[in-house]
Design a protein around this motif. Structure first.
Motif, short mmCIF file in Angstrom:
data_model
loop_
_atom_site.label_atom_id
_atom_site.label_comp_id
_atom_site.label_asym_id
_atom_site.label_seq_id
_atom_site.Cartn_x
_atom_site.Cartn_y
_atom_site.Cartn_z
N LYS A 47 -17.04 -3.36 110.73
CA LYS A 47 -16.00 -3.13 109.74
C LYS A 47 -15.10 -1.94 110.11
CE LYS A 47 -19.01 -4.93 106.08
NZ LYS A 47 -19.73 -4.61 104.82
N PHE A 48 -15.26 -1.43 111.33
CA PHE A 48 -14.31 -0.49 111.93
C PHE A 48 -14.25 0.88 111.23
CE2 PHE A 48 -12.78 -4.90 112.36
CZ PHE A 48 -13.06 -5.07 113.71
N HIS A 49 -15.42 1.41 110.93
CA HIS A 49 -15.48 2.71 110.29
C HIS A 49 -15.38 3.83 111.33
CE1 HIS A 49 -19.50 2.89 111.95
NE2 HIS A 49 -19.87 1.82 111.27
N GLY A 50 -15.16 5.04 110.81
CA GLY A 50 -15.29 6.24 111.61
C GLY A 50 -14.10 6.58 112.49
N ILE A 51 -14.31 7.55 113.37
CA ILE A 51 -13.27 8.03 114.27
C ILE A 51 -13.11 7.05 115.43
CG2 ILE A 51 -12.58 9.93 115.78
CD1 ILE A 51 -12.67 10.69 112.85
N PRO A 52 -11.86 6.67 115.78
CA PRO A 52 -11.69 5.73 116.89
C PRO A 52 -11.93 6.41 118.25
CG PRO A 52 -9.56 6.46 116.10
CD PRO A 52 -10.58 7.04 115.16
N GLN A 53 -12.04 5.60 119.27
CA GLN A 53 -12.07 6.11 120.63
C GLN A 53 -10.67 6.66 120.98
OE1 GLN A 53 -14.23 3.20 123.32
NE2 GLN A 53 -14.02 1.94 121.46
N LEU A 73 -6.70 2.64 114.03
CA LEU A 73 -7.44 2.32 112.81
C LEU A 73 -6.58 2.70 111.62
CD1 LEU A 73 -11.10 3.44 113.64
CD2 LEU A 73 -10.06 1.18 113.85
N GLU A 74 -6.48 1.79 110.67
CA GLU A 74 -5.55 1.97 109.55
C GLU A 74 -6.27 1.78 108.23
OE1 GLU A 74 -1.80 -0.63 108.05
OE2 GLU A 74 -1.53 0.37 110.00
N GLU A 75 -6.00 2.65 107.28
CA GLU A 75 -6.63 2.56 105.97
C GLU A 75 -5.76 1.77 104.98
OE1 GLU A 75 -8.78 5.47 102.66
OE2 GLU A 75 -7.50 6.33 104.21
N ARG A 76 -4.46 1.85 105.14
CA ARG A 76 -3.54 1.28 104.14
C ARG A 76 -3.75 -0.21 103.93
NH1 ARG A 76 2.53 1.93 105.80
NH2 ARG A 76 1.67 0.63 107.49
N ARG A 90 -16.19 9.09 100.94
CA ARG A 90 -16.18 9.99 102.08
C ARG A 90 -15.18 9.47 103.10
NH1 ARG A 90 -22.27 10.45 101.23
NH2 ARG A 90 -22.48 12.47 100.19
N ARG A 91 -14.85 10.27 104.08
CA ARG A 91 -13.75 9.95 105.00
C ARG A 91 -14.11 8.82 105.95
NH1 ARG A 91 -11.49 14.87 108.14
NH2 ARG A 91 -9.90 13.29 108.58
N LYS A 92 -13.06 8.10 106.34
CA LYS A 92 -13.12 7.08 107.39
C LYS A 92 -14.07 5.94 107.06
CE LYS A 92 -10.42 9.68 109.96
NZ LYS A 92 -9.00 9.31 110.20
N GLU A 93 -14.22 5.60 105.78
CA GLU A 93 -15.08 4.50 105.39
C GLU A 93 -14.33 3.16 105.35
OE1 GLU A 93 -18.50 6.40 102.50
OE2 GLU A 93 -16.57 5.88 101.59
N THR A 94 -13.11 3.18 104.85
CA THR A 94 -12.38 1.93 104.56
C THR A 94 -11.19 1.82 105.50
OG1 THR A 94 -13.06 2.18 102.26
CG2 THR A 94 -11.32 0.58 102.71
N LEU A 95 -11.41 1.13 106.62
CA LEU A 95 -10.40 1.02 107.67
C LEU A 95 -10.36 -0.40 108.21
CD1 LEU A 95 -11.45 4.22 109.67
CD2 LEU A 95 -9.53 4.06 108.07
#
Length: 637
Positions: A47-53, A73-76, A90-95
């Motif tokens: 589901k593409f969470h977290g900090i990207p490479q 990685l985009e949240e919008r 918390r951060r970087k959960e929904t991307l």
């Protein structure tokens, strides 16, 4: 001649019932318990969470396309979401993964490698895609740059909202490493929201073989979702379709979810967990998140599980296909408050003040539930402050012990004199350390509990320390056998309500590999000891805490069968035991677990027990670091 320990199997010496709830387990979303454990999901970070490479591609995935392709990685525009968009996060959960191609005719996309598949097995693929214009997309499994036969699909992705696609593939032959790829070949902004690859024979997204092993080791009660992870869990999000659930970031990223980059993909929600409990015949035991979710949400979870179909949350459960209430009896008010790794109130009085509204709201929904206060009950102030302030609404206190963590016994050496000393310390921890510790908790409860209340103990986490970072062997098996013997003998007098090993899947009792799951030595011990569950304990007389032979006996009141489990905790010497049976009409048989050594990855060899007749009964010899389960029965019972 080895020393002989004598046990009289006298049916007149019946004592208390051995509760099956003392043989429980945990299922916490930690390390590799879910991911590469009980979850059947093959994809990492699906589901593409977290900090990207540094190339903009989500961790665990590789880019496809020319170097001009832009990845981010985009949240919008994310596909995953929360049940309540305004809930804590918390951060970087929904991307989602965005891929921008600048020219037609050039394949672009993402892929994931290293996926094991089994020939002749069916797989289910799900993918959520969207684009800013009409494009044709290809989803495939490939090996060596070539698509696997029958494992490729083309779909049209329109310029609209997310579209969901599902395919069923059968892999033609076994591959230890294949790639799953999602590609398109037009100039477009293309988005991948989630991808799933599951064996078709999964059980609600779980591995069927692991579920079967949970049933085999005996799991009368199952605690979930934690443990520490309970402080990261949003139960309402679990009501969303599994592919749309936002991943959950861990407060203790390295320790709790270190094997998954600090995130959990939320593969298990309440309905999946209850389905698991039903199929393995386990009593569900839930832990709320009182730090981040208030009394109203805690009460709503109780109503979702236990409310009738005419209540707000009960009707939602019924609408999801579960008309009958789940009847969840045991609820923990958080986990390990007062310790530095948990967010929330740390002082006992603050914990009591914060949790009272939760407890009252939960019991207002269902007065029959039993609540567990989870704090640091080694400190006296938890009894004098918390118990005084909260004791009228709570029913149990939680206690945890990890051998080698809370107690000094641990295996530093596996050879030489140091190994023998370490082995004895680990093997006898249950009787020499944990039993006195639980007795102190029991005695303090009797002093400080409110008048008219009888507060129980849920010993809902125990194991050897760092079992999750080591290869288990016979040492762990002997430790667990001694612990289960002790619980069978002492739990009733201690006021123990529940006992839960932490935790079976990939942390000691069930080991999971890509193509198989199996029981190591510790898992075999749990299966062996199932025979005591629900029996009546038979008194065997006093047993010394440091004795080499440790034993428990019980009677099945329905069949008349007597069960005795005996553990030789000596790492070097054989020990003999003599069984004095009720009369000569009784017949005995048994299973012996023995091993050549107790090194890491050592395992028990199973064989039949060899008896020697003696004047008063039967004798048998226990090899070093071994376990015997003996059964005796009479046709006259």
């Amino acid at each position: 001649m080895p020393d002989t320990t004598v046990y009289h199997l006298n049916l007149e010496n019946r004592s208390a019932r051995i509760s099956p709830l003392w043989f429980g387990h945990n299922l916490e979303h930690t390390r590799s318990c879910v991911w590469q454990g009980i979850s059947a999901q093959l994809l990492r970070n699906r589901k593409f969470h977290g900090i990207p490479q540094r190339n903009g591609v989500a961790s665990g995935w590789y880019p496809i396309g020319p170097e001009q392709t832009h990845f981010a990685l985009e949240e919008r525009n994310a596909y995953t979401r929360r049940f309540d968009p305004q809930s804590w996060r918390r951060r970087k959960e929904t991307l989602c993964q965005r891929i921008c191609s600048v020219s037609d005719g050039m394949p672009c996309g993402i892929g994931q490698s290293g996926l094991p598949v089994v020939g002749g097995r069916g797989y289910e693929v799900r993918v959520a895609l969207r684009s800013d214009r009409n494009v044709a997309a290809t989803i495939q499994l490939a090996a060596g740059g070539k698509s696997l036969v029958g494992c490729k699909e083309s779909v049209d992705v329109g310029a609209s909202d997310w579209r969901e696609f599902t395919f069923s593939w059968e892999v033609p032959q076994h591959h230890s490493e294949v790639e799953l790829e999602v590609q398109f070949d037009r100039a477009a902004k293309f988005y991948v929201g989630s991808v799933s690859l599951l064996p078709a024979d999964n059980f609600h997204g779980l591995r069927s073989d692991v579920v079967d092993l949970l049933r085999e080791i005996g799991c009368p009660v199952l605690r979930w979702p934690g443990g520490n992870f309970a402080g990261d869990y949003r139960w309402q999000d679990g009501l969303l379709p599994v592919d749309r659930r936002s991943p959950l970031a861990a407060h203790m990223q390295i320790e709790t979810l270190g094997h998954t980059g600090g995130y959990d993909c939320h593969e298990i929600g309440t309905d999946e967990f209850i389905a698991l409990c039903r199929t393995i015949d386990a009593e569900p035991y839930l832990t709320i998140n009182p730090t981040w979710e208030g009394p109203e949400l805690a009460a709503a979870w109780v109503e979702y599980c236990n409310g009738s179909a005419d209540t707000k949350w009960g009707s939602l459960r019924a609408g999801r296909g579960h008309a009958e209430p789940y009847g969840v009896k045991y609820w923990s008010l958080g986990n390990e408050f007062g310790q530095s790794h948990m967010e929330g109130p740390s002082a006992p009085s603050d914990y009591a003040r914060h949790l009272r509204p939760h407890a009252e709201a939960m019991k207002a929904v269902d007065a029959s539930i039993e609540l567990v206060a989870s704090g640091d009950w080694r400190g006296d102030e938890w009894y004098t402050d918390c118990l005084t302030d909260l004791g009228d609404v709570m029913d149990h206190v939680s206690h945890h012990h990890y051998t080698g963590g809370e107690s000094p016994a641990h295996m530093e050496d596996y050879v030489g004199a140091g190994a023998l000393e370490d082995f004895r310390a680990v093997a006898t921890t249950a009787t020499c350390v944990i039993l006195p510790e639980l007795m102190r908790v029991h005695d303090k409860l009797r002093v400080h509990e409110p008048a008219g209340r009888r507060i129980g103990i849920t010993f809902d986490e125990w194991n050897v320390w760092h079992a999750w970072y080591r290869v288990p062997g016979v040492v762990e098996g002997i430790h667990h056998a001694s612990m289960l013997n002790m619980l069978c003998r002492e739990a009733d007098q201690l006021g123990l309500s529940i006992g839960c090993f932490f935790e079976p899947v990939n942390e000691g009792a069930i080991l999971v590999e890509p193509d198989r799951a199996y029981l190591p030595a510790a898992g075999k011990v749990f299966s062996l000891f199932k025979a005591h569950q629900g029996n009546t304990r038979l008194e065997l007389g006093p047993q010394q805490p440091q004795a080499d032979v440790d034993a428990t006996a019980s009677l099945d009141e329905q069949t008349g069968q007597v069960v005795l489990t005996a553990v030789n905790r000596d790492p070097q010497e054989r020990r003999r035991i003599r069984l004095i049976l009720p009369d000569n009409r009784w017949e005995a048989g048994g299973t012996l677990f023995s091993s050549e050594n107790f090194l890491p990855a050592s395992d028990f060899k199973e064989s039949g027990v060899v008896f020697e007749a003696c004047e008063e009964g039967l004798e048998l010899e226990l090899p070093p670091h071994s376990i015997a389960r003996i059964t005796a029965s009479s046709s006259d019972f």
